[in-house]
Design a protein around this motif. Structure first.
Motif, PDB file in Angstrom:
ATOM      1  N   GLY A 226       0.844  -1.007   0.516  1.00  0.00           N
ATOM      2  CA  GLY A 226       0.360   0.232  -0.065  1.00  0.00           C
ATOM      3  C   GLY A 226       0.591   1.053  -0.247  1.00  0.00           C
ATOM      4  N   ASP A 227       2.283   0.860  -0.170  1.00  0.00           N
ATOM      5  CA  ASP A 227       3.243   2.424   0.303  1.00  0.00           C
ATOM      6  C   ASP A 227       2.365   3.205  -1.148  1.00  0.00           C
ATOM      7  OD1 ASP A 227       4.506   2.634   2.708  1.00  0.00           O
ATOM      8  OD2 ASP A 227       6.109   1.156   1.488  1.00  0.00           O
ATOM      9  N   LYS A 228       2.884   4.036  -1.117  1.00  0.00           N
ATOM     10  CA  LYS A 228       2.518   5.718  -2.575  1.00  0.00           C
ATOM     11  C   LYS A 228       4.017   5.343  -2.769  1.00  0.00           C
ATOM     12  CE  LYS A 228       0.284   9.598  -2.613  1.00  0.00           C
ATOM     13  NZ  LYS A 228      -0.356  10.170  -1.296  1.00  0.00           N
TER      14      LYS A 228
ATOM     15  N   ILE B  56       7.712  -4.205 -11.022  1.00  0.00           N
ATOM     16  CA  ILE B  56       8.547  -5.046  -9.676  1.00  0.00           C
ATOM     17  C   ILE B  56       7.669  -4.117  -8.009  1.00  0.00           C
ATOM     18  CG2 ILE B  56      10.521  -4.977  -8.067  1.00  0.00           C
ATOM     19  CD1 ILE B  56      10.384  -6.804 -10.155  1.00  0.00           C
ATOM     20  N   LEU B  57       7.639  -2.858  -8.362  1.00  0.00           N
ATOM     21  CA  LEU B  57       6.904  -2.002  -7.240  1.00  0.00           C
ATOM     22  C   LEU B  57       5.939  -2.698  -7.357  1.00  0.00           C
ATOM     23  CD1 LEU B  57       8.933   1.050  -7.303  1.00  0.00           C
ATOM     24  CD2 LEU B  57       9.234  -0.415  -5.981  1.00  0.00           C
ATOM     25  N   CYS B  58       4.577  -2.813  -8.592  1.00  0.00           N
ATOM     26  CA  CYS B  58       3.710  -3.073  -8.368  1.00  0.00           C
ATOM     27  C   CYS B  58       3.398  -4.148  -7.706  1.00  0.00           C
ATOM     28  CB  CYS B  58       2.867  -2.604  -9.742  1.00  0.00           C
ATOM     29  SG  CYS B  58       2.671  -1.392 -10.380  1.00  0.00           S
ATOM     30  N   ALA B  59       4.116  -5.534  -8.189  1.00  0.00           N
ATOM     31  CA  ALA B  59       4.245  -6.599  -7.289  1.00  0.00           C
ATOM     32  C   ALA B  59       4.382  -6.672  -6.691  1.00  0.00           C
ATOM     33  CB  ALA B  59       5.313  -7.520  -8.742  1.00  0.00           C
ATOM     34  N   LEU B  60       4.289  -6.003  -5.573  1.00  0.00           N
ATOM     35  CA  LEU B  60       5.530  -5.297  -3.768  1.00  0.00           C
ATOM     36  C   LEU B  60       3.541  -4.356  -2.879  1.00  0.00           C
ATOM     37  CD1 LEU B  60       9.325  -5.378  -4.169  1.00  0.00           C
ATOM     38  CD2 LEU B  60       7.606  -6.324  -2.781  1.00  0.00           C
ATOM     39  N   GLY B  61       2.545  -4.937  -4.241  1.00  0.00           N
ATOM     40  CA  GLY B  61       1.514  -3.696  -3.772  1.00  0.00           C
ATOM     41  C   GLY B  61       1.398  -3.420  -3.554  1.00  0.00           C
ATOM     42  N   SER B  62       2.617  -1.896  -4.291  1.00  0.00           N
ATOM     43  CA  SER B  62       3.153  -0.788  -4.145  1.00  0.00           C
ATOM     44  C   SER B  62       2.196   0.145  -4.847  1.00  0.00           C
ATOM     45  CB  SER B  62       4.283   0.044  -3.909  1.00  0.00           C
ATOM     46  OG  SER B  62       5.015  -1.032  -3.993  1.00  0.00           O
ATOM     47  N   LYS B  63       1.636   1.809  -4.501  1.00  0.00           N
ATOM     48  CA  LYS B  63       0.818   2.569  -5.644  1.00  0.00           C
ATOM     49  C   LYS B  63       1.698   3.130  -6.359  1.00  0.00           C
ATOM     50  CE  LYS B  63      -2.811   3.087  -3.058  1.00  0.00           C
ATOM     51  NZ  LYS B  63      -2.252   3.646  -1.578  1.00  0.00           N
ATOM     52  N   VAL B  64       2.082   2.866  -7.549  1.00  0.00           N
ATOM     53  CA  VAL B  64       3.409   3.651  -7.852  1.00  0.00           C
ATOM     54  C   VAL B  64       2.498   4.628  -8.963  1.00  0.00           C
ATOM     55  CG1 VAL B  64       5.445   3.364  -9.180  1.00  0.00           C
ATOM     56  CG2 VAL B  64       4.083   1.492  -7.961  1.00  0.00           C
ATOM     57  N   PHE B  65       4.010   6.321  -8.670  1.00  0.00           N
ATOM     58  CA  PHE B  65       3.807   7.200  -9.708  1.00  0.00           C
ATOM     59  C   PHE B  65       4.764   7.245 -10.244  1.00  0.00           C
ATOM     60  CE2 PHE B  65       0.893   7.251  -5.807  1.00  0.00           C
ATOM     61  CZ  PHE B  65       0.008   7.916  -6.788  1.00  0.00           C
TER      62      PHE B  65
END
Ligand code: SAH
Length: 217
Positions: free
Chosen positions: A84-86, A100-109
């Motif tokens: 859930g990290d932004k 890779i960041l998305c696969a870890l469950g983050s919200k990526v910009f």
């Protein structure tokens, strides 16, 4: 597109790469799982398919490179990601690190200054069930509209830590950024203690393409 097939052979090559990452000290299982999930060869031209899982950097067009798998894993590890990290990423490039960041469950910009790379990454990421927000723009400005961010990841070598990015980081947040003017940079992990105080730690020397100002159409 022919190279968007993921075969047993590709999976086998990924497992070998994952073992190499472990040997080099990456032992965060969530990160290793993310590397297993995301076929790196999707992000490279067909000609490089066989080498996609060797620990190498590659040209991705516009004079830019996709980072070494180890570098991606190492920077990701330093970010101490929680679900859930932004996260704000500077330098979308191929889009591999973004996934890779998305696969870890983050919200990526993620911001990219080369329009054609931005568009190419958009196309590839479309094949995954992720929904990062991708922007064509200059990473030195960050993206105020979605700030503050829990984490900021810079994937190009910055001459100094951009002031705007420090501002857009949450108090308690972490920024990972390679800093240095020449061909080599020091990997810096910065923790924001309060609006004016930061804790900095250095994590070795790496080689990145330079972080440049302004966009390229
Ligand atoms: N994360 C990428 C790494 C690509 S290399 C990947 O996994 O493939 C770094 C990228 O940073 C390049 O695509 C380069 O064009 C981009 N870049 C350089 N300066 C930038 C800036 N000021 N703003 C946004 N992107 C920048």
């Amino acid at each position: 597109m022919n190279h968007l097939k993921d075969t047993f052979k590709h999976k086998g090559m990924r497992n070998i790469l994952i073992n190499e990452l472990k040997e080099k000290g990456i032992n965060n299982q969530d990160i290793l799982n993310a590397f297993e999930k995301i076929p790196r060869h999707f992000f490279l031209d067909l000609a490089f398919e066989e080498q996609a899982y060797s620990n190498m950097a590659f040209q991705i067009g516009s004079g830019q490179t996709i980072s070494h798998p180890y570098t991606v894993a190492f920077q990701t590890d330093l970010l101490e990601i929680e679900k859930g990290d932004k996260i704000l990423e500077i330098g979308t490039g191929s889009g591999f690190q973004t996934c890779i960041l998305c696969a870890l469950g983050s919200k990526v910009f993620s911001i990219e200054r080369h329009r054609d790379l931005h568009l190419k990454a958009k196309q590839i990421i479309h094949h995954f069930n992720f929904n990062p927000k991708l922007f064509f723009g200059d990473g030195y400005q960050g993206n105020q509209s979605y700030a503050p961010y829990d984490k900021i990841l810079v994937t190009c070598g910055a001459p100094e830590i951009p002031a705007e990015l420090k501002k857009q980081l949450k108090v308690g947040g972490i920024m990972v950024i390679p800093v240095g003017e020449g061909v080599e940079q020091k990997m810096i992990k910065l923790t924001k203690l309060n609006d004016d105080e930061f804790n900095l730690r250095e994590y070795g020397t790496f080689k990145f393409v330079p972080m440049l100002e302004r966009t390229v159409k």
